[in-house]
Design a protein around this motif. Structure first.
Motif, short mmCIF file in Angstrom:
data_model
loop_
_atom_site.label_atom_id
_atom_site.label_comp_id
_atom_site.label_asym_id
_atom_site.label_seq_id
_atom_site.Cartn_x
_atom_site.Cartn_y
_atom_site.Cartn_z
N ALA A 26 -63.44 -31.03 -26.88
CA ALA A 26 -62.87 -30.63 -28.18
C ALA A 26 -63.27 -30.82 -29.32
N ASP A 27 -63.84 -32.42 -29.56
CA ASP A 27 -64.52 -32.19 -30.91
C ASP A 27 -65.18 -33.51 -30.80
N ALA A 28 -65.88 -33.59 -29.68
CA ALA A 28 -66.69 -35.53 -29.54
C ALA A 28 -66.03 -36.31 -29.88
N ALA A 29 -64.52 -36.94 -29.28
CA ALA A 29 -63.75 -38.17 -29.49
C ALA A 29 -63.98 -38.92 -28.96
N VAL A 30 -63.82 -39.68 -29.15
CA VAL A 30 -64.54 -40.78 -28.53
C VAL A 30 -63.22 -41.80 -28.69
N ALA A 31 -62.40 -43.10 -27.54
CA ALA A 31 -61.46 -43.75 -27.23
C ALA A 31 -62.41 -45.16 -27.45
N GLN A 32 -62.08 -45.64 -28.19
CA GLN A 32 -63.03 -47.32 -28.58
C GLN A 32 -61.98 -48.41 -28.10
N ASP A 33 -61.73 -49.04 -27.21
CA ASP A 33 -61.25 -50.49 -27.31
C ASP A 33 -62.61 -51.65 -27.41
N ALA A 34 -62.12 -52.71 -28.54
CA ALA A 34 -63.13 -53.56 -28.47
C ALA A 34 -62.64 -55.22 -27.79
N GLU A 35 -64.13 -55.50 -26.89
CA GLU A 35 -64.10 -56.86 -26.46
C GLU A 35 -64.52 -57.63 -27.24
N ALA A 36 -63.34 -58.36 -28.24
CA ALA A 36 -64.33 -59.25 -28.91
C ALA A 36 -65.11 -60.32 -27.88
N ASP A 37 -64.62 -60.76 -26.77
CA ASP A 37 -65.34 -62.30 -26.79
C ASP A 37 -66.86 -61.99 -25.65
N ALA A 38 -66.39 -60.68 -24.77
CA ALA A 38 -67.76 -60.38 -24.08
C ALA A 38 -69.28 -59.75 -25.84
N GLY A 39 -68.20 -58.97 -26.49
CA GLY A 39 -68.96 -58.68 -27.48
C GLY A 39 -70.12 -56.90 -26.79
N VAL A 40 -68.79 -56.00 -26.37
CA VAL A 40 -68.98 -55.04 -25.97
C VAL A 40 -67.97 -53.46 -26.59
N VAL A 41 -68.40 -52.91 -26.38
CA VAL A 41 -67.14 -52.07 -27.58
C VAL A 41 -67.64 -51.11 -25.81
N ALA A 42 -66.61 -50.70 -25.83
CA ALA A 42 -65.97 -49.41 -24.47
C ALA A 42 -65.70 -48.47 -25.15
N ASN A 43 -66.66 -47.28 -24.52
CA ASN A 43 -66.19 -45.62 -24.94
C ASN A 43 -66.76 -45.06 -24.03
N ILE A 44 -65.04 -44.33 -23.90
CA ILE A 44 -64.40 -43.55 -22.95
C ILE A 44 -65.29 -42.23 -23.47
N ILE A 45 -66.02 -41.97 -22.72
CA ILE A 45 -66.39 -40.13 -22.64
C ILE A 45 -66.08 -39.28 -21.99
N ILE A 46 -64.93 -38.17 -22.95
CA ILE A 46 -64.60 -37.23 -22.58
C ILE A 46 -65.01 -36.25 -22.33
N VAL A 47 -64.47 -35.09 -20.75
CA VAL A 47 -65.44 -34.16 -21.02
C VAL A 47 -64.33 -33.35 -20.44
N GLN A 48 -65.07 -31.68 -20.20
CA GLN A 48 -63.95 -30.24 -19.87
C GLN A 48 -64.90 -30.00 -18.59
N ALA A 49 -65.26 -31.04 -17.95
CA ALA A 49 -65.61 -30.73 -16.55
C ALA A 49 -64.75 -29.51 -16.32
N ARG A 50 -63.66 -30.22 -15.81
CA ARG A 50 -62.35 -28.89 -14.99
C ARG A 50 -61.29 -28.04 -15.73
N ARG A 51 -61.92 -28.78 -17.17
CA ARG A 51 -61.62 -27.18 -18.29
C ARG A 51 -60.07 -28.53 -18.90
N ARG A 52 -60.22 -29.51 -18.21
CA ARG A 52 -58.74 -30.31 -19.13
C ARG A 52 -59.53 -32.00 -19.53
N ASP A 53 -59.22 -32.79 -20.56
CA ASP A 53 -59.60 -33.83 -21.07
C ASP A 53 -59.20 -34.71 -19.79
N GLU A 54 -61.03 -35.29 -19.73
CA GLU A 54 -60.72 -36.17 -18.39
C GLU A 54 -61.86 -37.16 -18.83
N ALA A 55 -61.18 -38.83 -18.48
CA ALA A 55 -63.30 -39.75 -18.55
C ALA A 55 -64.31 -38.96 -18.13
#
Length: 820
Positions: A26-55
């Motif tokens: 709906a609005d290109a929103a991204v859920a993020q989890d920071a992993e400070a030790d590894a220095g990695v930003v986790a970005n869950i890409i949400i799509v509507q391929a099956r007409r509902r929000d899914e990673a």
């Protein structure tokens, strides 16, 4: 599930840029989890391929996501450039401005050959839309999803190769904001984009207004004869969009969009000396190489386009269910000219065909789906879809009558044949899809769609009705998949599905004396296809490494294979008119060329994959690759077969009318049985991306990013020995500075850094057909007495062609304020 960022496109996610990606249904929103030790930003890409929000990593299908941030960072201005991030996808516009084409998974699509139902369907804000409207300048886009494989049991219209959904940015109901974006380069481009977001009633209602202004020089192909005052190629686009959103309560959501885009352009078809590829060919008067980007036309093709989009949506939610209505209405107004003196036989004057198209489309979809899982097991979607399209076209087709050489050999007259093409289609369907979650790790889903399709088409040439087509067709299609998670970071899946497209009537053959064989190559039966796919999706090394792979097999019956480039030679009958009175004085035959199509069986096999790695929190690398090979299996196609051996000829000159008549007889055209490639795109293609960032100060970050596109060897028309394409690569580099929070960015870029020039398509030698007046030496009242006409064809020493985009060095500046 970890996607490293949304820049690196792949079968599951975009790429690793070490910044939040803007991606959601709906609005290109991204859920993020920071992993400070590894220095990695986790970005869950949400799509509507099956007409509902899914990673995206949880969906049992290949989905390439292009987020707004990727579009901005790579300075993708025209929608066609999206294919640089999706290997195996080719996006092109028809030169006459009427329609656009998307090719994916081993088969072609040509809007003039495949009718209104594409191999890859486009959707804008969840409603179907013509490719020609979408393949324009991009602005204020939230997210693009490229869904590979058969579509239709869940979304809109059935399409055998995939669907591309485009979502505009939606208003932020709580915060004022906006952006400005400016680009200039060294090859004549100026591009301005901007938008503003206004929360009219905070938390309840808001609007977003955005627009684009672009001027450029297209492919920079210029006329070789500049002494005639010919103008340079040019394109100007002006577009604007307003989106309104109202959410007065949790259970109701109303949305409306209006967009208008105007484009005016002039362009020239590129010419290349035939001797450049065929040493035995006659030398051209002026040598033209592919890198010269020159045309033998004197006058440009003129294209004027106006596209209006009305899009509206309503959602009601209660009792764990959601009812959604999506509607749209589009208008297209297109004017174009098209030179018919392909070989430039008549110097200092181009013979133009003038085309006017006015198309309207309207769609409605109502669907009901659950928000809370039924019995903690089932998700469902059921709905009804209705789509109407009207696309009448009028044009004037010129026939040149030439004076004898004794009288100068100039043009005696140009006979204009009026042509009216009418086309109306109506598609309705009921659809349903059910997903069963068996335990925490296994999922089985399947869907059905019942399609009812009707079409009324007509073709009137010079007042005579040649085509009056009334079709009523129906088909049930299906999809099914199974998925199992062996761990939270590794899943495997298998799927199957069918697709269907209605029979078509191909536009462009205006012969007033068509044979039954001719009509068999313009009136094609319905196409059906089946696909089988299996793959896995995985994340490794604590989410730093992403690896996805998919293999598929697809078969088609009655696929509309269209002959490439300028097509095949056939005997065309035209009506001649008295230019003074307009009365028909008789008919004449000529050698003509047209891209007819044959309904053929096709088999496609392919594999697609992604590998992306977050080397450090500052450096990311990713590779996406696609291999797809489609082959016609013992299919009958229209062809040029002058020696009547049942195989397409390798023709280097246009045949005489007598030679063509001897080969085709009363059929006007030849037919050949072939086993050959079904697409004109390279089977293998890959994209490599990387970015490295470095803090310069507390307020400034520096970066360098690269994009390398590789295309393998490709084959065009098997009957054309001179249109093969070698493998090549294009490198683009970007370097700049930006605010750590992304509020502003200044970038220098070089696209096609090494100015690689590769001929992508090459036609047979260009030719011109005309009627030659005959003079027997007799005069009456001092005026010459002409004894009729003789159809004549002259072949040029040039071929047509297209090449890779020119190198450009540019500067981009972006600034965001408030909500973005």
């Amino acid at each position: 599930m970890l996607s490293i960022t949304s820049l690196l496109l792949a079968s599951a996610s975009a790429a690793a840029m070490n910044v939040p990606a803007t991606a959601a249904a709906a609005d290109a929103a991204v859920a993020q989890d920071a992993e400070a030790d590894a220095g990695v930003v986790a970005n869950i890409i949400i799509v509507q391929a099956r007409r509902r929000d899914e990673a995206v990593q949880d969906v049992p299908a290949v989905i390439n996501v292009v987020a707004a941030e990727s579009i901005e960072k790579l300075n993708l201005r025209e929608f066609n450039e999206v294919s640089r991030l999706v290997p195996g996808l080719e996006l092109t516009n028809n030169a006459n401005g009427i329609g656009g084409n998307a090719r994916l998974r081993g088969v072609n699509f040509d809007t003039n050959a495949s009718g209104n139902n594409a191999t890859v369907e486009f959707y804008f804000n969840d409603a179907p839309i013509s490719a020609g409207i979408i393949l324009q300048q991009m602005f204020d886009i939230g997210q693009i999803e490229v869904q590979r494989g058969p579509q239709g049991t869940l979304r809109g219209r059935a399409s055998p190769s995939g669907a591309i959904t485009v979502t505009a940015r939606k208003p932020d109901l709580n915060e004022f904001g906006g952006f400005v974006d400016w680009t200039a380069n060294d090859i004549g481009t100026l591009n301005f984009k901007g938008g503003v977001n206004i929360p009219v009633i905070p938390g309840i209602a808001g609007i977003r207004v955005s627009g684009v202004f672009d001027e450029n020089e297209l492919d920079r192909v210029r006329p070789i004869n500049r002494t005639l005052g010919a103008r340079d190629p040019f394109s100007r686009t002006k577009g604007g969009r307003i989106v309104a959103l109202i959410e007065p309560a949790d259970w109701i959501r109303l949305e409306g969009t209006f967009q208008r885009l105007d484009r005016n352009g002039r362009s020239y078809e590129q010419a290349i000396s035939f001797r450049e590829i065929n040493p035995a060919a006659t030398a051209s008067p002026v040598r033209i190489r592919a890198q010269d980007r020159l045309s033998i036309q004197e006058e440009p093709r003129i294209v004027r386009q106006r596209f209006d989009i009305y899009n509206w949506r309503a959602e009601l939610a209660n009792w764990g269910q959601r009812l959604i209505y999506q509607g749209s209405h589009t208008k297209q107004r297109i004017f174009s000219t098209d030179n018919q003196d392909f070989g430039n036989f008549f110097p200092n004057r181009d013979i133009q065909q003038i085309t006017n198209t006015r198309a309207t489309g309207t769609s409605h979809e109502v669907r009901l789906q659950n928000e809370e899982r039924i019995f903690d097991i089932f998700d469902y979607v059921i709905g009804f879809f209705d789509n109407k399209l009207s696309s009448p076209t009028t044009l004037t087709r010129p026939t040149v009558v030439r004076l004898p050489a004794a009288f100068g050999g100039g043009i005696a007259q140009v006979v204009q044949t009026p042509i009216q093409r009418g086309n109306q289609t109506h598609e309705q369907s009921f659809f349903g899809h059910l997903t069963a979650h068996i335990g925490e790790n296994t999922e089985i889903s399947g869907g059905l769609r019942q399609i009812d399709y009707s079409q009324d088409s007509s073709l009137v040439v010079n007042g005579a009705r040649l085509v009056n087509l009334n079709l009523d067709q129906s088909k049930l299609i299906y999809s099914a998949s199974i998925k199992h998670n062996f761990s939270p970071d590794f899943l495997v899946y298998a799927s199957t599905g069918s697709s269907w497209r209605p029979g078509i009537n191909i536009v462009g053959n205006f012969n007033i004396a068509q044979s039954a064989l001719e009509r068999a190559f313009t009136d094609l039966p319905p196409e059906s296809s089946r696909s089988y796919e299996a793959g896995f999706k995985s994340t490794l090394l604590d989410g730093k490494l992403l690896f996805n792979m998919t293999a598929y097999h697809q078969t088609f019956k009655n696929f509309p294979y269209r002959i490439p480039n300028r097509g095949v030679f056939y005997v065309n009958t035209v009506a001649l008119r008295n230019p003074a009175t307009g009365a028909v004085t008789g008919t004449a035959q000529e050698v003509a060329s047209f891209n007819f199509a044959g309904a053929v069986p096709v088999e496609v096999n392919g594999i697609e994959g992604e590998l992306s790695y977050q080397v450090t929190n500052r450096w990311s690398v990713g590779l996406v690759a696609s291999y797809s090979l489609g082959k016609i299996k013992n299919g009958t196609i229209p062809c040029t077969d002058l020696n009547s051996d049942g195989r397409p000829d390798a023709v280097t000159t246009a045949p005489t009318l007598a030679a063509l008549r001897a080969a085709v007889g009363a059929n006007n055209i030849s037919a050949c049985r072939v086993n050959q490639r079904s697409a004109f795109v390279p089977p293998f293609s890959a994209t490599l991306q990387s970015e490295y960032t470095l803090p310069i100060s507390d307020k400034v970050d520096g970066y360098i990013r690269g994009l390398f596109n590789y295309s393998g060897k490709s084959q065009g028309d098997p009957a054309n020995a001179f249109d093969q394409v070698d493998d090549f690569g294009l490198l683009s580099l970007y370097a700049g500075i930006r605010a750590p929070d992304g509020q502003w960015e200044v970038s220098l870029f070089a696209k096609n850094l090494f100015d690689t020039v590769q001929t992508l398509t090459r036609t047979d030698p260009l030719f011109t057909s005309f009627q030659q007046l005959n003079f027997g030496g007799q005069f009456a009242n001092g005026q010459p007495v002409f004894t009729g006409t003789t159809p004549t064809t002259v072949t040029s020493t040039y071929t047509g062609g297209t090449v890779t985009p020119p190198r450009e060095f540019g500067l981009n500046f972006r600034f965001f304020f408030g909500s973005r």
